[in-house]
Motif scaffolding. Sequence first.
Motif, short mmCIF file in Angstrom:
data_model
loop_
_atom_site.label_atom_id
_atom_site.label_comp_id
_atom_site.label_asym_id
_atom_site.label_seq_id
_atom_site.Cartn_x
_atom_site.Cartn_y
_atom_site.Cartn_z
N ASP A 180 18.00 68.67 62.75
CA ASP A 180 18.84 68.43 63.93
C ASP A 180 18.27 69.13 65.15
OD1 ASP A 180 20.62 66.83 62.63
OD2 ASP A 180 22.19 68.34 62.42
N ILE A 181 17.84 70.37 64.98
CA ILE A 181 17.30 71.12 66.11
C ILE A 181 16.03 70.46 66.62
CG2 ILE A 181 16.35 73.35 66.82
CD1 ILE A 181 18.24 74.63 64.76
N SER A 182 15.19 69.96 65.72
CA SER A 182 13.95 69.30 66.14
C SER A 182 14.23 68.03 66.93
CB SER A 182 13.07 68.98 64.92
OG SER A 182 13.65 67.96 64.13
N GLU A 183 15.42 67.43 66.71
CA GLU A 183 15.84 66.24 67.46
C GLU A 183 16.71 66.61 68.66
OE1 GLU A 183 17.76 63.74 64.64
OE2 GLU A 183 15.98 63.56 63.35
N GLU A 184 16.74 67.90 68.99
CA GLU A 184 17.51 68.43 70.12
C GLU A 184 19.00 68.11 70.00
OE1 GLU A 184 15.75 67.50 73.89
OE2 GLU A 184 13.97 68.73 73.46
N LYS A 185 19.51 68.30 68.79
CA LYS A 185 20.94 68.16 68.53
C LYS A 185 21.51 69.55 68.26
CE LYS A 185 20.48 63.62 66.28
NZ LYS A 185 20.63 62.91 64.97
#
Length: 748
Positions: free
Chosen positions: A228-233
């Motif tokens: 999720d963080i890598s997808e800026e979520k």
Amino acid sequence: MKAAAFDLHHVRVDAGPLKHAMELNTAYLLKLDADRLLSRFREYAGLTPKAAHYEGWESRGISGHTLGHYLSGCALMYASTGNEELKQRADYVTQELKVCQDSHGNGYVSGIPRGRELFEEIKAGDIRSQGFDLNGGWVPLYTMHKLFAGLRDAYTLTDNRLALEVEIRLGEWLEDICAGLTEEQMQQVLHCEYGGMNEVLTDLAEHSGDDRFLKLAERFYHGEVLNDISEEKDTLAGRHANTQIPKIIGAARQFEASGEPKYADITRFFWDRVVHHHSYVIGGNSYNEHFGEPDQLNDRLGEGTCETCNTYNMLKLTRHMFKWDALAHYADYYERAMFNHILASQNPTDGSVCYFVSLEMGGQKSFNSQFEDFTCCVGSSMESHSLYGSAIYFHQDRNLFVNQYVPSTVQWKELGVTLQQETRFPQEATGRITVHADNQVQFTLQIRCPYWVEKGMSIKVNGEALPVNAPPSTYISLTREWQDGDVVEYEIPMTVRVEAMPDNPKRVAFMYGPQVLAADYEYAESVKERELPAVLIGTPEGIADRIKPAGEQLYHLTDRGSDVYFRPFYSLYDHRYTVYFDVFTPEEWMQTEAEYRDSAAYQARLEEITIDFMQPAEMQPERDHEFEGEHVNLGKIYNRKYRDTWPSGWFSFEMKVHPDAPVSLAVTYLKTSDPKIRFHMEVDGIKLGQGVLESEELNQLETFIYDLPETITAGKDKIRIRFVAAGGYKVAPVAGVRTVKRESLLPL
């Protein structure tokens, strides 16, 4: 990399509150008995302990984690001070770990109860994992991370080659444990907190020259969180905060080792979200150890704000990011959190430290016992108060960055230059930097212009004023041929500023320059009944203009005819205080005072008709009412204690009733906007319907009334009330429960 950190051996903190904190920490490290910290390591290696283990966490399932912190703390403080006794401690611990490791015979060593057995179960594919439990062990990989880190620091900071040898064997053992696990099984293991295993394994690959450990680090990529963080979520809400931050530190190290852009993207997005959307004015984050919804902090003030471990790790992450980008806003955050949280978390009389740093209105800091608790924050503080020299100065080519205003000395050996900074910061924002050089040498001195500057910054070189046009959060660049004895003087006028809650512009904190100010209870002399003021009248900016210096580290405000005195938050340790205030106009306050009176009258009426009352989260009342529960949480906010649950949790207790008269149930909830709240209530196994809102207090508390069917209470002296979360959801925070006489509950 746009900047490099100076070797900690080449930086010395010379004076001031940070120096005092380091001295207290040194004294504490030397008071600790290494043999007591090693006790369970020897026991589980089949050797006779040389001393009894400590109590607190060191007598529980997480025993052994403190030794890793201790080894790091001794190594870091040795590098920071040159104290040879600390090096001797690190050497002794390393030698003892080698003895224990040899006794095990397979590279394994730890002080974890049943540790060797549970890791063998995992190796065989028998994996039982949840948030803090792995095969019945309390975060065993988290504990192993501390040991890896301690050995790394002993190797890099005390030049102890044996520490690297022990760490390599430990890494080989861990590689063997994980070798046969599928990716799905590894992800199952990573459901349990594992610290920054990806960080220390990346470091081990670099120090050993063995890429096997870099590949092993890759296996500690927790997809559930990091994807999720890598997808800026931003899906951090509800997650245990300090479980996540070390994973990101590991990602930062993996980027530095591999150049893989994914890891840099993860790190930058996470840092921005935590610092700008999940952090309080002191630079800390989380409430009761967990992240909330981004930019929703107004209803998350209490005893459980700002776990100190979190900020230790956020500063560690920030040091990495400054090296990447050399941007002043990283140093700005570092200054905020270092002075207002890390320094503020230490008792300046004995060196004891806080687990949480309370931001409760009228709260007080609570310090852990130094020799009986051994919590995670006791451990990380051994490092935090050894690390003050690590982020004052950075360098790159012929640039020297002055990031922090700290009385200190740095040796820039490559250029034959020593800089000495003299200042009383943060009490005063003036200082001088003297250049000592073997020869005339050209370089650029980059002096940070802080984020809090409102009236500009002045610079003099050898007494000559220079034009300064730098905006806040940038650098003033001084390029010249420097000579021995050159002097740079800086002056940064400090002003009182307002910082509001992101979700409530009328709940504010005040800062004087870099210092968070707190109203000091002991100096609220004119306040009625000596209650700490959490309400101020006016506008936030107007109030800030009225706060004036009133002596050494003392600031004064007159509000409603009363004197309110403020001190820098870091200097308060034994007084109650308020950091965040609710600001009202005179008209708003008249209405609010009426709400207070109505609420007080309603509470008095409830007291009159109460049959039984249970205060959640207090030990004796819960024992008296036979409290039970699973996945249950407790906290304190608005000076009210409460119980709620994690997803799918429940709790119950017994309450007295009248066997032959109608009874109602009055439940007081803390108001919350949490979308994950969904639950129902049961009385003796019968599900209750919806309650009726009877009272609301200052948009903080709500009291609902539930009529109990007489078929439930008839002939009984007590009933069992149960709060049950819907699947995957949580029970709302319950701050009080009463059984009351129904016929007496009339509208006020």
